[in-house]
Design a protein around this motif. Structure first.
Motif, PDB file in Angstrom:
ATOM      1  N   VAL A   1       0.857  -1.181   0.000  1.00 58.30           N
ATOM      2  CA  VAL A   1       0.000   0.000   0.000  1.00 58.30           C
ATOM      3  C   VAL A   1       0.898   1.238   0.000  1.00 58.30           C
ATOM      4  N   THR A   2       0.514   2.260  -0.761  1.00 62.20           N
ATOM      5  CA  THR A   2       1.237   3.526  -0.680  1.00 62.20           C
ATOM      6  C   THR A   2       0.472   4.450   0.270  1.00 62.20           C
ATOM      7  N   LEU A   3       1.148   4.861   1.329  1.00 59.10           N
ATOM      8  CA  LEU A   3       0.514   5.734   2.313  1.00 59.10           C
ATOM      9  C   LEU A   3       1.044   7.159   2.141  1.00 59.10           C
ATOM     10  N   VAL A   4       0.121   8.109   2.042  1.00 60.78           N
ATOM     11  CA  VAL A   4       0.522   9.518   1.960  1.00 60.78           C
ATOM     12  C   VAL A   4       0.151  10.179   3.286  1.00 60.78           C
ATOM     13  N   ARG A   5       1.165  10.729   3.946  1.00 62.99           N
ATOM     14  CA  ARG A   5       0.913  11.336   5.265  1.00 62.99           C
ATOM     15  C   ARG A   5       0.357  12.747   5.117  1.00 62.99           C
ATOM     16  N   GLN A   6      -0.017  13.332   6.270  1.00 60.08           N
ATOM     17  CA  GLN A   6      -0.589  14.676   6.248  1.00 60.08           C
ATOM     18  C   GLN A   6       0.401  15.702   5.689  1.00 60.08           C
ATOM     19  N   ASP A   7       1.706  15.428   5.853  1.00 60.99           N
ATOM     20  CA  ASP A   7       2.714  16.376   5.337  1.00 60.99           C
ATOM     21  C   ASP A   7       3.032  16.125   3.869  1.00 60.99           C
ATOM     22  N   GLY A   8       2.329  15.174   3.228  1.00 59.00           N
ATOM     23  CA  GLY A   8       2.526  14.915   1.808  1.00 59.00           C
ATOM     24  C   GLY A   8       3.575  13.850   1.504  1.00 59.00           C
ATOM     25  N   SER A   9       4.314  13.404   2.502  1.00 61.18           N
ATOM     26  CA  SER A   9       5.352  12.409   2.232  1.00 61.18           C
ATOM     27  C   SER A   9       4.730  11.037   1.946  1.00 61.18           C
ATOM     28  N   GLU A  10       5.396  10.277   1.066  1.00 54.65           N
ATOM     29  CA  GLU A  10       4.872   8.967   0.664  1.00 54.65           C
ATOM     30  C   GLU A  10       5.662   7.831   1.295  1.00 54.65           C
ATOM     31  N   HIS A  11       4.962   6.776   1.699  1.00 54.96           N
ATOM     32  CA  HIS A  11       5.618   5.649   2.347  1.00 54.96           C
ATOM     33  C   HIS A  11       5.010   4.360   1.825  1.00 54.96           C
TER      34      HIS A  11
ATOM     35  N   CYS B   1     -15.854   7.346  16.026  1.00 55.56           N
ATOM     36  CA  CYS B   1     -15.147   8.583  16.353  1.00 55.56           C
ATOM     37  C   CYS B   1     -14.761   9.413  15.131  1.00 55.56           C
ATOM     38  N   ALA B   2     -14.638   8.809  13.970  1.00 58.49           N
ATOM     39  CA  ALA B   2     -14.276   9.504  12.732  1.00 58.49           C
ATOM     40  C   ALA B   2     -12.844  10.038  12.723  1.00 58.49           C
ATOM     41  N   THR B   3     -11.961   9.509  13.576  1.00 57.71           N
ATOM     42  CA  THR B   3     -10.574   9.987  13.570  1.00 57.71           C
ATOM     43  C   THR B   3      -9.640   9.050  12.793  1.00 57.71           C
ATOM     44  N   CYS B   4     -10.183   8.235  11.891  1.00 55.19           N
ATOM     45  CA  CYS B   4      -9.313   7.435  11.017  1.00 55.19           C
ATOM     46  C   CYS B   4      -9.663   7.730   9.556  1.00 55.19           C
ATOM     47  N   HIS B   5     -10.138   8.953   9.334  1.00 59.12           N
ATOM     48  CA  HIS B   5     -10.575   9.394   8.013  1.00 59.12           C
ATOM     49  C   HIS B   5      -9.394   9.414   7.023  1.00 59.12           C
ATOM     50  N   CYS B   6      -9.575   8.739   5.869  1.00 60.03           N
ATOM     51  CA  CYS B   6      -8.553   8.728   4.809  1.00 60.03           C
ATOM     52  C   CYS B   6      -9.209   8.966   3.450  1.00 60.03           C
ATOM     53  N   PHE B   7      -8.385   9.380   2.492  1.00 58.51           N
ATOM     54  CA  PHE B   7      -8.841   9.464   1.095  1.00 58.51           C
ATOM     55  C   PHE B   7      -8.237   8.280   0.338  1.00 58.51           C
ATOM     56  N   PHE B   8      -9.063   7.614  -0.460  1.00 58.56           N
ATOM     57  CA  PHE B   8      -8.608   6.466  -1.245  1.00 58.56           C
ATOM     58  C   PHE B   8      -8.603   6.839  -2.728  1.00 58.56           C
TER      59      PHE B   8
ATOM     60  N   LEU C   1     -18.612  10.877   8.561  1.00 56.47           N
ATOM     61  CA  LEU C   1     -17.782  11.636   7.624  1.00 56.47           C
ATOM     62  C   LEU C   1     -18.404  12.998   7.322  1.00 56.47           C
ATOM     63  N   GLY C   2     -19.741  13.067   7.399  1.00 56.56           N
ATOM     64  CA  GLY C   2     -20.432  14.323   7.159  1.00 56.56           C
ATOM     65  C   GLY C   2     -19.997  15.425   8.112  1.00 56.56           C
ATOM     66  N   GLY C   3     -19.427  15.051   9.242  1.00 53.25           N
ATOM     67  CA  GLY C   3     -18.994  16.044  10.221  1.00 53.25           C
ATOM     68  C   GLY C   3     -17.597  16.561   9.982  1.00 53.25           C
ATOM     69  N   SER C   4     -16.901  16.009   8.984  1.00 46.35           N
ATOM     70  CA  SER C   4     -15.522  16.434   8.742  1.00 46.35           C
ATOM     71  C   SER C   4     -15.480  17.519   7.678  1.00 46.35           C
TER      72      SER C   4
ATOM     73  N   ALA D   1      -6.344  11.962   6.007  1.00 44.01           N
ATOM     74  CA  ALA D   1      -7.007  13.271   5.932  1.00 44.01           C
ATOM     75  C   ALA D   1      -6.463  14.200   7.021  1.00 44.01           C
ATOM     76  N   PRO D   2      -6.501  15.520   6.762  1.00 46.33           N
ATOM     77  CA  PRO D   2      -6.054  16.453   7.808  1.00 46.33           C
ATOM     78  C   PRO D   2      -6.964  16.376   9.035  1.00 46.33           C
ATOM     79  N   GLU D   3      -6.421  16.695  10.203  1.00 45.23           N
ATOM     80  CA  GLU D   3      -7.211  16.676  11.429  1.00 45.23           C
ATOM     81  C   GLU D   3      -8.257  17.790  11.371  1.00 45.23           C
ATOM     82  N   ASP D   4      -9.464  17.521  11.875  1.00 43.51           N
ATOM     83  CA  ASP D   4     -10.498  18.569  11.853  1.00 43.51           C
ATOM     84  C   ASP D   4     -10.251  19.605  12.929  1.00 43.51           C
TER      85      ASP D   4
END
Lengths: 410, 106
Positions: B5-15, B47-54, B73-76, B103-106
């Motif tokens: 899996v390619t993971l993109v962090r909040q700072d834009g870095s790819e792992h 809790c909605a704190t594992c929000h990601c974009f696919f 997700l509607g609350g983010s 996703a960035p933290e709300d």
């Protein structure tokens, strides 16, 4: 959240399966040290074994295991098969009844069914719609003291604010506020067992009447949803209805009031943090997470369902396990300088709303209430401090809280 | 069995991370040591704190959020058509090579 009849019970003998080297006192209900500062009292437990037996915790049930580390707490809270939530709060027992608070005292799979019915009413979409009302309630309360030079925070704001939101949610007339204030105070901190029992009975009676009323004339409030929604094709039983309404009464009031108390005491005694928030109002939501981490208020309980060895500790079926959220939120293995409030801290994975299937159903609303309270205070009230010559009165117990906090401003 | 899996962090870095089949994408990200994905409730969809974009191709396979997840997700403020709660996505062989952005933290 075990409140019940704790104060009347002396500590009992340690069960035979508990090795002596794991026995330590953790009296978070009424030891003077815990009352003085429940958080510093909690973090001192890290000097002990990660899991130990306290004869004077959860005395109603004869003592309890204390889990002090975040990782172990996550494990217990996500394993309802071995650690059951049944009877963990115990208000029904206080008045000699047998219903369970719903969904907090239910286990899977039934828990999940009820939870799925209740979730939508407290989810973000609904909370967003409620925000204007929440802001209005905050402003109504602030109006009463904005032109003065101070207030006693809990009486003027901390306690009535969440009660007014609960009343909004339940569709209750605001004139009944003072009655609710007395009941809540008596139930949670009544000076005698009789007072607490009497309050539990009064609340029960009131909620019964409310349920009957909403059955006849359902509206769009939470009480109506509870009496009209179906589970497995049937309406909820009376016990299930009272269990849910009682939980919403207790769960949303004391916890938010207590959190607000500690947060406002913190800002009153840390002018640099207060000023930073005034200068960075849009950072309030993240700051709320860090403040909830530093001041997590609830202690939850679980009961062991079968003999088991957990992290090398032998636990017997029927043993109680006590989980003080502050232990997880202040664990130095998870957070650097855990007692420091750092608004720029990343990865604030706190326990203020618990963890696992029982994660706080009202978390989205609670966060919003606290953020709105901070926004309105910081924009309407000048820099505030603890009034000179006054003492802040705190208490420990099932929910850590503030009893008296005199604020002053110029 | 694991997939890449390619993971993109909040700072834009790819792992590049490995995810074990059957576990949730949330668990895979946290197990790989990326604590910025808070997942406060531990995967209970509360809790909605594992929000990601696919990525689009993955979205076509897993579909959009529905029910409670969509409500959460509607609350983010950052939620969009590619948003899912990563605790609700199970790692499977057909998702190999997916690109997940925290996703960035709300």
């Amino acid at each position: 959240m075990s409140y019940a009849a704790e104060l009347e019970r002396p500590a009992t003998a340690v069960p035979a399966h508990v090795p002596p080297e794991l026995v330590f006192s953790f009296n978070h209900t009424d030891s003077p040290e815990a009352r003085q500062d429940p958080y510093r009292f909690a973090v001192k437990q890290y000097d002990r074994p990660d899991i130990f037996w306290s004869p004077d915790t959860n005395r109603t049930h004869g003592g309890s295991w204390i889990i002090t580390r975040a990782e172990d707490m996550r494990e217990v809270l996500s394993d309802p098969q071995h650690f059951s939530s049944k009877g963990q709060v115990g208000f029904a027992a206080l008045i000699g009844e047998k219903w369970s608070m719903l969904p907090i005292e239910y286990d899977p799979p039934v828990h999940k069914q009820f939870r799925e019915l209740l979730n939508p009413i407290l989810y973000p979409r609904v909370v967003s719609k409620m925000t204007e009302g929440v802001r209005q309630r905050a402003n109504d309360l602030i109006d009463k003291f904005a032109d003065k030079s101070g207030c006693e925070f809990m009486h003027a704001f901390g306690t009535p604010f969440p009660i007014s939101i609960f009343m909004q949610l339940m569709g209750l007339p605001m004139e009944q506020m003072s009655t609710f204030l007395v009941w809540e105070e008596d139930l949670l901190r009544g000076a005698s067992l009789e007072r607490r029992t009497a309050a539990a009975k009064s609340i029960r009676l009131y909620l019964d009447t409310l349920a009957a009323e909403r059955r006849k004339n359902p509206t769009d409030d939470l009480a109506s949803l509870v009496v009209t929604s179906k589970i497995d094709g049937r309406l909820w039983t009376d016990d299930e209805v009272i269990g849910a309404l009682f939980l919403f009464f207790v769960g949303g009031l004391d916890t938010v009031a207590s959190s607000l108390g500690f947060i406002f005491e913190h800002l009153a005694t840390h002018p640099e943090h207060q000023q930073w928030l005034r200068d960075n109002l849009n950072e309030i939501p993240h700051a709320v997470e860090e403040l909830l981490r530093r001041y997590s208020v609830v202690t939850a309980c679980r009961q062991v369902t079968e003999d088991t060895v957990f992290r090398g500790v032998t636990m017997k079926k029927g043993d109680w396990v006590s989980l003080t959220q502050a232990h997880g939120s202040l664990d130095p293995r998870e957070f650097d300088n855990p007692l420091e409030v750092d608004f720029k801290r990343k990865g604030v994975r706190h326990f203020a709303f618990s963890f696992g299937p029982h994660f706080c159903i009202g978390s989205h609303l609670a966060r919003r209430e606290i953020a709105v309270a901070l926004q309105q205070w910081l924009t309407r009230i000048p820099p505030f401090r603890v009034r000179e010559g006054t003492e802040v009165v705190r208490h420990a117990g099932g929910v850590f809280g503030i009893e008296h906090l005199e604020l002053a401003w110029d | 069995m694991t997939i890449s899996v390619t993971l993109v962090r909040q700072d834009g870095s790819e792992h590049a991370i490995e995810a074990v089949e059957g576990e949730s994408v949330m668990a895979a990200i946290r197990d790989a040591g990326f604590d910025e994905l808070l997942a406060l409730c531990g995967g209970s969809c509360s809790c909605a704190t594992c929000h990601c974009f696919f990525d689009d191709a993955t979205m076509a396979k897993v579909g959009p959020a529905t029910g409670d997840e969509a409500d959460l997700l509607g609350g983010s403020s950052s939620s969009g058509p590619n948003s899912r709660l990563s605790c609700q996505i199970k790692v499977s062989p057909e998702l190999a090579g997916m690109r997940v952005t925290i996703a960035p933290e709300d």
